[in-house]
Write an enzyme that holds these catalytic residues in place. Structure first.
Site, PDB file in Angstrom:
ATOM      1  N   HIS A   1      -7.918  -5.242  -0.706  1.00 51.15           N
ATOM      2  CA  HIS A   1      -6.748  -4.384  -0.534  1.00 51.15           C
ATOM      3  C   HIS A   1      -5.627  -5.073   0.240  1.00 51.15           C
ATOM      4  O   HIS A   1      -4.455  -4.907  -0.085  1.00 51.15           O
ATOM      5  CB  HIS A   1      -7.155  -3.096   0.183  1.00 51.15           C
ATOM      6  CG  HIS A   1      -6.019  -2.142   0.390  1.00 51.15           C
ATOM      7  ND1 HIS A   1      -5.317  -1.593  -0.673  1.00 51.15           N
ATOM      8  CD2 HIS A   1      -5.431  -1.646   1.516  1.00 51.15           C
ATOM      9  CE1 HIS A   1      -4.364  -0.800  -0.199  1.00 51.15           C
ATOM     10  NE2 HIS A   1      -4.404  -0.817   1.111  1.00 51.15           N
TER      11      HIS A   1
ATOM     12  N   ASP B   1     -10.183  -4.262  -4.637  1.00 55.13           N
ATOM     13  CA  ASP B   1      -9.540  -3.341  -3.700  1.00 55.13           C
ATOM     14  C   ASP B   1     -10.373  -2.065  -3.622  1.00 55.13           C
ATOM     15  O   ASP B   1     -10.488  -1.323  -4.600  1.00 55.13           O
ATOM     16  CB  ASP B   1      -8.120  -3.020  -4.201  1.00 55.13           C
ATOM     17  CG  ASP B   1      -7.292  -2.231  -3.207  1.00 55.13           C
ATOM     18  OD1 ASP B   1      -7.872  -1.505  -2.388  1.00 55.13           O
ATOM     19  OD2 ASP B   1      -6.054  -2.337  -3.267  1.00 55.13           O
TER      20      ASP B   1
ATOM     21  N   SER C   1       0.837  -1.205   0.000  1.00 53.93           N
ATOM     22  CA  SER C   1       0.000   0.000   0.000  1.00 53.93           C
ATOM     23  C   SER C   1       0.877   1.263   0.000  1.00 53.93           C
ATOM     24  O   SER C   1       1.652   1.475  -0.926  1.00 53.93           O
ATOM     25  CB  SER C   1      -0.956  -0.040   1.190  1.00 53.93           C
ATOM     26  OG  SER C   1      -1.963   0.948   1.072  1.00 53.93           O
TER      27      SER C   1
END
Length: 250
Positions: free
Chosen positions: A224, A194, A101
């Site tokens: 995600h 996601d 991320s």
């Protein structure tokens, strides 16, 4: 898991990390926003490294996990410098960066500084430039006025803050508006379910990277976090492939 250690920055900040020596390049895992080294992906990578005799480093940015400090003081540049300081202090010549991320944005910034010492990168739902595309204009106006915004947190009871200092630093370090001069192998793993980072960001990042060795893997039912057993297996396989390819023969 090996002993937790702390590296002291010039201003006294203490950066928590774990390191296992072994064959290189050293796998360096960069957690996401408000995350730390105790997550399932980090633990799986470290366990794989220990089992296969590979070098690996986990870390917590200042103000996160077991590193003391105030989270609101954190910025991408500040955390990038902490990652580089740990790599330098451990005298790691070659590294393989794995960014989850926000960590996927940080790995690009670290690679920009370390140059050809970075032998490859693996992004997991990498989120470069999320201060630009992930924040509504009305909230950008609030941040520009020096106020913090708070958003619902799907992963915990407390809302997620974005502090004005972090946002401003992010805007100063946007990556997707230009070419990214990295020539090594890159693997980008992204779930098409996601809800935080659109999978199209992975495709856009692949286009911006100068390297011809970029592969994007889309997981149709992946979210995600990509922390299911199958997702982690894919991560380990992707990392192992790059590590083995970049390890000199005995």
């Amino acid at each position: 898991m090996t002993e937790l250690r702390f590296h002291e920055m010039p201003d006294g900040r203490q950066i928590a990390h774990r390191f296992t020596p072994g064959l290189g390049p050293t796998i360096v895992f960069l957690p996401g926003y408000m995350s730390d080294m105790t997550g399932s992906k980090a633990a799986a990578l470290f366990d794989m490294a220990v089992a296969s005799g590979r070098a690996c480093m986990l870390l917590d940015y200042s103000g996160c996990g077991q590193s003391p400090g105030a989270f609101e003081d954190g910025t991408l540049s500040r955390w990038r410098d902490e990652v580089i300081a740990l790599i330098e202090a451990a005298n790691l010549r070659d590294v393989l960066l794995v960014g989850s991320s926000m960590g996927g944005w940080l790995m690009l910034m670290v690679a920009e500084k370390l140059g050809d010492r970075v032998k490859g990168m693996v992004g997991v739902a990498a989120a470069p430039d999320f201060t630009e595309w992930g924040i509504a204009q009305m909230d950008k106006n609030v941040l520009a006025d020096g106020e913090t915004i708070w958003e619902d947190n799907p992963y915990g009871p407390e809302p997620t803050p974005t502090h004005p200092g972090f946002w401003a630093d992010g805007q100063a370090n946007l990556m997707l508006d230009k070419g990214i001069p990295f020539d090594g192998p890159v693997r980008l793993l992204h779930g098409q379910r996601d809800d935080d980072v659109p999978w199209e960001i992975a495709v856009r990042l692949a286009e911006k990277l100068r390297s011809s060795e970029v592969q994007v893997t889309l997981i149709k039912d992946g979210d995600h976090r990509l922390s299911r057993d199958a997702d982690i297996h894919l991560l380990l396989r992707s990392v192992a492939e790059l590590v083995l390819a970049r390890t000199p023969a005995a």
